[in-house]
Scaffold this motif. Structure first.
Motif, mmCIF file in Angstrom:
data_model
loop_
_atom_site.group_PDB
_atom_site.id
_atom_site.type_symbol
_atom_site.label_atom_id
_atom_site.label_comp_id
_atom_site.label_asym_id
_atom_site.label_seq_id
_atom_site.Cartn_x
_atom_site.Cartn_y
_atom_site.Cartn_z
ATOM 1 N N PRO A 172 10.884 -2.455 19.631
ATOM 2 C CA PRO A 172 11.859 -3.489 19.263
ATOM 3 C C PRO A 172 12.423 -3.267 17.868
ATOM 4 N N ALA A 173 13.478 -3.985 17.575
ATOM 5 C CA ALA A 173 14.081 -3.915 16.242
ATOM 6 C C ALA A 173 13.378 -4.855 15.262
ATOM 7 N N THR A 174 12.214 -5.317 15.632
ATOM 8 C CA THR A 174 11.440 -6.240 14.790
ATOM 9 C C THR A 174 11.161 -5.622 13.423
ATOM 10 N N ARG A 175 11.268 -6.446 12.404
ATOM 11 C CA ARG A 175 10.990 -5.968 11.050
ATOM 12 C C ARG A 175 9.489 -5.748 10.876
ATOM 13 N N ILE A 176 9.133 -4.664 10.224
ATOM 14 C CA ILE A 176 7.729 -4.341 9.977
ATOM 15 C C ILE A 176 7.202 -5.204 8.833
ATOM 16 N N GLN A 177 6.033 -5.790 9.049
ATOM 17 C CA GLN A 177 5.353 -6.560 8.006
ATOM 18 C C GLN A 177 3.995 -5.908 7.751
ATOM 19 N N THR A 178 3.839 -5.264 6.606
ATOM 20 C CA THR A 178 2.566 -4.612 6.297
ATOM 21 C C THR A 178 1.621 -5.612 5.642
ATOM 22 N N VAL A 179 0.338 -5.437 5.921
ATOM 23 C CA VAL A 179 -0.699 -6.284 5.335
ATOM 24 C C VAL A 179 -1.744 -5.383 4.687
ATOM 25 N N HIS A 180 -2.103 -5.695 3.445
ATOM 26 C CA HIS A 180 -3.094 -4.900 2.729
ATOM 27 C C HIS A 180 -4.096 -5.818 2.038
ATOM 28 N N ARG A 181 -5.159 -5.225 1.509
ATOM 29 C CA ARG A 181 -6.185 -6.005 0.836
ATOM 30 C C ARG A 181 -5.721 -6.448 -0.542
ATOM 31 N N ALA A 182 -6.042 -7.708 -0.884
ATOM 32 C CA ALA A 182 -5.714 -8.242 -2.203
ATOM 33 C C ALA A 182 -6.815 -7.945 -3.202
ATOM 34 N N ASP A 183 -8.056 -7.785 -2.707
ATOM 35 C CA ASP A 183 -9.203 -7.558 -3.582
ATOM 36 C C ASP A 183 -9.522 -6.071 -3.646
ATOM 37 N N SER A 184 -10.318 -5.690 -4.647
ATOM 38 C CA SER A 184 -10.771 -4.309 -4.741
ATOM 39 C C SER A 184 -11.640 -3.998 -3.534
ATOM 40 N N SER A 185 -11.290 -2.961 -2.804
ATOM 41 C CA SER A 185 -11.855 -2.770 -1.475
ATOM 42 C C SER A 185 -12.140 -1.307 -1.184
ATOM 43 N N GLY A 186 -13.329 -1.050 -0.645
ATOM 44 C CA GLY A 186 -13.635 0.292 -0.186
ATOM 45 C C GLY A 186 -12.801 0.683 1.017
ATOM 46 N N THR A 187 -12.399 -0.290 1.827
ATOM 47 C CA THR A 187 -11.522 0.018 2.957
ATOM 48 C C THR A 187 -10.180 0.534 2.449
ATOM 49 N N THR A 188 -9.657 -0.101 1.401
ATOM 50 C CA THR A 188 -8.422 0.396 0.777
ATOM 51 C C THR A 188 -8.634 1.791 0.217
ATOM 52 N N ASP A 189 -9.771 2.013 -0.430
ATOM 53 C CA ASP A 189 -10.058 3.327 -1.001
ATOM 54 C C ASP A 189 -10.047 4.400 0.078
ATOM 55 N N ASN A 190 -10.676 4.131 1.203
ATOM 56 C CA ASN A 190 -10.716 5.117 2.280
ATOM 57 C C ASN A 190 -9.359 5.288 2.952
ATOM 58 N N PHE A 191 -8.628 4.203 3.137
ATOM 59 C CA PHE A 191 -7.303 4.307 3.753
ATOM 60 C C PHE A 191 -6.348 5.090 2.856
ATOM 61 N N THR A 192 -6.357 4.800 1.556
ATOM 62 C CA THR A 192 -5.468 5.539 0.658
ATOM 63 C C THR A 192 -5.944 6.978 0.476
ATOM 64 N N ALA A 193 -7.252 7.221 0.606
ATOM 65 C CA ALA A 193 -7.737 8.609 0.566
ATOM 66 C C ALA A 193 -7.180 9.390 1.745
ATOM 67 N N PHE A 194 -7.134 8.758 2.900
ATOM 68 C CA PHE A 194 -6.531 9.396 4.068
ATOM 69 C C PHE A 194 -5.059 9.697 3.825
ATOM 70 N N LEU A 195 -4.307 8.731 3.303
ATOM 71 C CA LEU A 195 -2.886 8.947 3.055
ATOM 72 C C LEU A 195 -2.667 10.050 2.021
ATOM 73 N N ALA A 196 -3.463 10.035 0.959
ATOM 74 C CA ALA A 196 -3.316 11.049 -0.093
ATOM 75 C C ALA A 196 -3.618 12.446 0.437
ATOM 76 N N ALA A 197 -4.587 12.534 1.351
ATOM 77 C CA ALA A 197 -4.988 13.841 1.866
ATOM 78 C C ALA A 197 -4.082 14.344 2.981
ATOM 79 N N ALA A 198 -3.568 13.423 3.803
ATOM 80 C CA ALA A 198 -2.895 13.851 5.032
ATOM 81 C C ALA A 198 -1.385 13.634 5.042
ATOM 82 N N ALA A 199 -0.861 12.759 4.175
ATOM 83 C CA ALA A 199 0.564 12.415 4.242
ATOM 84 C C ALA A 199 1.431 13.204 3.283
ATOM 85 N N GLY A 200 0.816 13.985 2.404
ATOM 86 C CA GLY A 200 1.586 14.819 1.485
ATOM 87 C C GLY A 200 2.498 14.014 0.575
#
Length: 358
Positions: A172-200
Motif C-alpha cells: 500500500p501507499a501507507t506512510r511508514i512509521q518507524t518505532v525505536h527505543r527511547a532508553d539506552s538499550s542493548g536491543t538498539t545496540d545489536n540492531f544498529t550493529a547489524f545496520l553498521a555491518a551489513a547496510a554499508g
C-alpha cells in the motif's frame, strides 16, 4: 546449600504452555520430574535488559517454587540502566544485551573489589523486524533498505525499492512509521550493529545503545515498542522476537550478506550463533553473515556478575539460580518462552562458570 527437586507447573510469560519438569509441555501431556535445583536462602536482585524479561520471570517462578527460602528480583529497566545499577552496587547482577565496554569493565572491577566481572551469556533472543501493515502478510527487506527506512529516506510502503524486494506482493501507499527505543538499550545496540555491518553507506549513524537517527516514534522498553507498532498501521520497529509474537506482529524476512532473505526461525538463529566467536564467553555475532540460512539480527543477553566476593547469604541463591538458568532444563524453559537455547557447548561453559562463583 539445600537441593530441591521440583515438578511444579509454571505458566510461561508469553505462551499458553506450561513448563513442567524442565520441559515445555502442552495441555494433557504427562508430567516429568525436573532435575534437582540447588537452593540458597536469601534475597538477590538483578536489573537490566527488557529483551530477556519474559524468560527471567519464568526462571524466577520455577526457582522460587523449588526454593522456598530464596527470593530473586528482576527490574526490567533496559540494558543501560541495568549496567548502571550493577556498577553502582545497587544490583547483584545486570542483564545486558551487549558485553561491557572497556571503561565499564574497569568500573566493574572496582565495584567487584578488584576482581573482574564475569559475563554469562544466558539468553539468545533473535531481534524481529516487526511490522504492522494492513494487507501485508509477508515482507522481505535487505539491510540497505532497512537502513534507509529507519534513516527516513524511504517513507512509504510502496516505494519502488521495497516493491522490487517483494515481487508478487501488493504494497500500500501507507506512510511508514518507524518505532525505536527511547532508553539506552542493548536491543538498539545489536540492531544498529547489524545496520553498521551489513547496510554499508546507507547507514550513517553508527552502532550504540542510544538511538541517533532522526524521526520516528520513541518508546521505553521492548513491550512499549511492540505496543506502539501494534497500534499504528504502517509501523515497523525492532524488538526481541517474543514481544512480536505476543503482540501478533509480522516479522520480516531479512536479507543476509549472501542475498538470501531469511525467515526468523530457531534454526536460522542457531546457524548464526553457531558461527559466533567466543572470547571468554563473550560471543561475537557476525551481523554481516553470508552463511546459508543464517538470520543476521541476533542478540545475546549476558548476566554480568562479580566473579567472587559475594556475601554468603546471597552466594547460594546466585549460584543456584544462575546454575538452573544455565542448565539444560533452564534452557528448555527459555525455548518455551520463545527464545533459542544456547548451543550445548556454550551452555556447558556457562554452567561451569556459574558454579565457580564464590
Amino acid at each position: 546449600m539445600k537441593v530441591a527437586a521440583t515438578g511444579v507447573a509454571v505458566v510461561l510469560a508469553l505462551g499458553g504452555c506450561a513448563a513442567v519438569g524442565g520441559a515445555v509441555v502442552g495441555e494433557g501431556a504427562a508430567d516429568e520430574s525436573r532435575v534437582q535445583i540447588e537452593c540458597g536462602a536469601g534475597a538477590v536482585a538483578g536489573s537490566g535488559s527488557s529483551a530477556q524479561a519474559s524468560v527471567v520471570n519464568t526462571w524466577i517462578k520455577v526457582y522460587q517454587a523449588a526454593c522456598g527460602e530464596a527470593t530473586v528480583g528482576y527490574d526490567s529497566v533496559g540494558s543501560g540502566a541495568g549496567v548502571a545499577a550493577f556498577l553502582a552496587g545497587k544490583a547483584d547482577f545486570a542483564g545486558s544485551d551487549s558485553p561491557l565496554s572497556a571503561a565499564e569493565q574497569q568500573r566493574a572491577t572496582e565495584r567487584c573489589h578488584g576482581v573482574p566481572a564475569v559475563h554469562l551469556p544466558m539468553v539468545v533472543g533473535p531481534v524481529a523486524l516487526a511490522y504492522n501493515v494492513a494487507g501485508v502478510s509477508e515482507l522481505r527487506l535487505r539491510p540497505a533498505t532497512i537502513a534507509r527506512i529507519f534513516a527516513g529516506t524511504i517513507t512509504v510502503w510502496n516505494d519502488p525499492v521495497i516493491v522490487a524486494e517483494n515481487p508478487g506482493s501488493t504494497l500500500p501507499a501507507t506512510r511508514i512509521q518507524t518505532v525505536h527505543r527511547a532508553d539506552s538499550s542493548g536491543t538498539t545496540d545489536n540492531f544498529t550493529a547489524f545496520l553498521a555491518a551489513a547496510a554499508g553507506k546507507d547507514w550513517r549513524y553508527g552502532r550504540g545503545g542510544k538511538w541517533l537517527a532522526p524521526g520516528g516514534t520513541a518508546a521505553r522498553g521492548s513491550n512499549r515498542v511492540a505496543t506502539a507498532i501494534a497500534r499504528a498501521d504502517g509501523a515497523i520497529g525492532y524488538v526481541e522476537r517474543s514481544y512480536a509474537t505476543f503482540h501478533h506482529l509480522g516479522a520480516a524476512r531479512v536479507g543476509n550478506s549472501s542475498g538470501e532473505f531469511v525467515a526468523l526461525t530457531d534454526d536460522a538463529v542457531a546457524t548464526t550463533v553457531a558461527g559466533a566467536g567466543n572470547d571468554d564467553l563473550r560471543l561475537g555475532i557476525d551481523y554481516a553473515t553470508a552463511s546459508a540460512g543464517a538470520y543476521p539480527i541476533v542478540l545475546v543477553t549476558y548476566e554480568i556478575i562479580c566473579g567472587s566476593g559475594h556475601q554468603p547469604d546471597r552466594l547460594g541463591v546466585l549460584k543456584g539460580f544462575l546454575g538452573y538458568t544455565a542448565s539444560a532444563d533452564g534452557q528448555r524453559d527459555a525455548a518455551g518462552a520463545g527464545y533459542v537455547p544456547l548451543p550445548e557447548e556454550v551452555r556447558a561453559q556457562v554452567a561451569t562458570a556459574a558454579a565457580a562463583l564464590t
